[in-house]
Design an enzyme around this catalytic site. Structure first.
Site, PDB file in Angstrom:
ATOM      1  N   CYS A   1      30.625  43.187  40.266  1.00 39.84           N
ATOM      2  CA  CYS A   1      31.450  42.609  41.312  1.00 39.84           C
ATOM      3  C   CYS A   1      32.847  43.399  41.797  1.00 39.84           C
ATOM      4  O   CYS A   1      33.282  43.002  42.668  1.00 39.84           O
ATOM      5  CB  CYS A   1      32.013  41.496  40.679  1.00 39.84           C
ATOM      6  SG  CYS A   1      31.033  39.808  40.405  1.00 39.84           S
ATOM      7  N   ILE A   2      32.654  44.699  41.142  1.00 39.94           N
ATOM      8  CA  ILE A   2      33.997  45.305  41.502  1.00 39.94           C
ATOM      9  C   ILE A   2      33.187  46.921  41.974  1.00 39.94           C
ATOM     10  O   ILE A   2      32.630  47.353  41.161  1.00 39.94           O
ATOM     11  CB  ILE A   2      34.827  45.414  40.525  1.00 39.94           C
ATOM     12  CG1 ILE A   2      35.651  44.322  40.458  1.00 39.94           C
ATOM     13  CG2 ILE A   2      36.084  46.635  40.924  1.00 39.94           C
ATOM     14  CD1 ILE A   2      36.921  43.966  39.678  1.00 39.94           C
TER      15      ILE A   2
END
Lengths: 106, 167
Positions: free
Chosen positions: A105-106
């Site tokens: 997600c990052i």
């Protein structure tokens, strides 16, 4: 499983166009893939740095690096990454580098 | 010649999201991160993104405050602790420390690093003029890469043609 012909060689890709077997990848294929995905060619040294770093990370860790990791350790900054692969570096570079889709997600 | 049909993402689909404008209006750790993750994730997918910080969300771009953002322990049923316990001295600090530890374990960036990285991805970072005036914040107190202090009208102009996400 669809097959694609890249640089004259048949390779297996999944439904999203990611390589099934990253060892089938060659540098000539990267240039063709870059053309297909609209990354300006010829690829620059910085592109190659990113592509080789991604493959190295994939073979060592089993998954491609996140953009943050790329920016911190590949020698190419986050800003430059987005200039090199404007349509989203992590996924696009993974496509061109012939490795599976990175998940994170990052 | 390569048959590009096996590379589906070379075609632009009509319903694909092309642009997002994300509003961060609250100042607790659990309310700042989601907006940042969504903005960063949008850019990673090649989606145009703008971040607009308003009210207490401004702490995320306030140089002195951005790395001291706390978890809200009162009125936060998701934490599964009694509300009275959440108000005891030190509980918020403890919870924040715990959460920060978890975030670091996952190798997620802290807020200051994260906002700067998002700016580096080419996303716009804006502060809300009304809130800046309300809190008496000077422009120099906010991050140097701030793209501007804008009005709500300017925000809507900027968001035109895309999706707006309020957090």
């Amino acid at each position: 499983m669809p097959n694609a012909v890249l640089a004259g060689i048949e390779v297996e890709v999944n439904d999203e166009g990611f390589f099934e077997d990253p060892t089938q990848w060659t540098e000539e294929m990267a240039t063709e893939l870059a053309d297909i995905y609209g990354v300006p060619t010829p690829l620059t040294d910085q592109h190659w740095t990113v592509l080789h770093f991604m493959r190295q990370e994939f073979f060592e860790k089993g998954t491609g690096p996140t953009v943050r990791k790329l920016g911190k350790t590949s020698g190419v900054t986050v800003k430059e990454l987005y200039q090199l692969f404007p349509k989203g570096p992590a996924k696009l570079a993974a496509r061109v580098a012939g490795i599976p889709k990175p998940r994170g997600c990052i | 010649m390569t048959d590009t049909a096996v590379f589906p993402e070379t075609k632009e689909t009509e319903d694909a999201i092309k642009k997002v404008s994300i509003i961060v209006s609250k100042g607790s750790l659990e309310e700042i991160y989601p907006g940042l993750i969504m903005a960063n994730g949008a850019r990673a997918e090649g989606i145009e993104a703008n971040l607009f910080f308003t009210f207490f969300g401004l702490d995320a771009i306030h140089k002195e405050r951005q790395d001291h953002v706390k978890v809200a322990t009162v009125g936060n049923p998701g934490l599964h602790i009694p509300t009275w316990a959440g108000g005891l001295p030190g509980v918020s600090a403890l919870m924040t420390k715990y959460m920060e530890h978890q975030i670091e374990e996952l190798d997620f960036p802290g807020i200051a690093e994260f906002v700067e990285m998002i700016s580096d991805t080419g996303a716009g970072v804006y502060a809300c003029l009304a809130s800046v005036d309300l809190f008496g914040i000077e422009e120099g107190e906010m991050v140097d890469f701030l793209d501007g202090v804008i009005t709500v009208g300017e925000f809507y102009e900027m968001a035109a043609g895309g999706q707006i996400i309020f957090t």
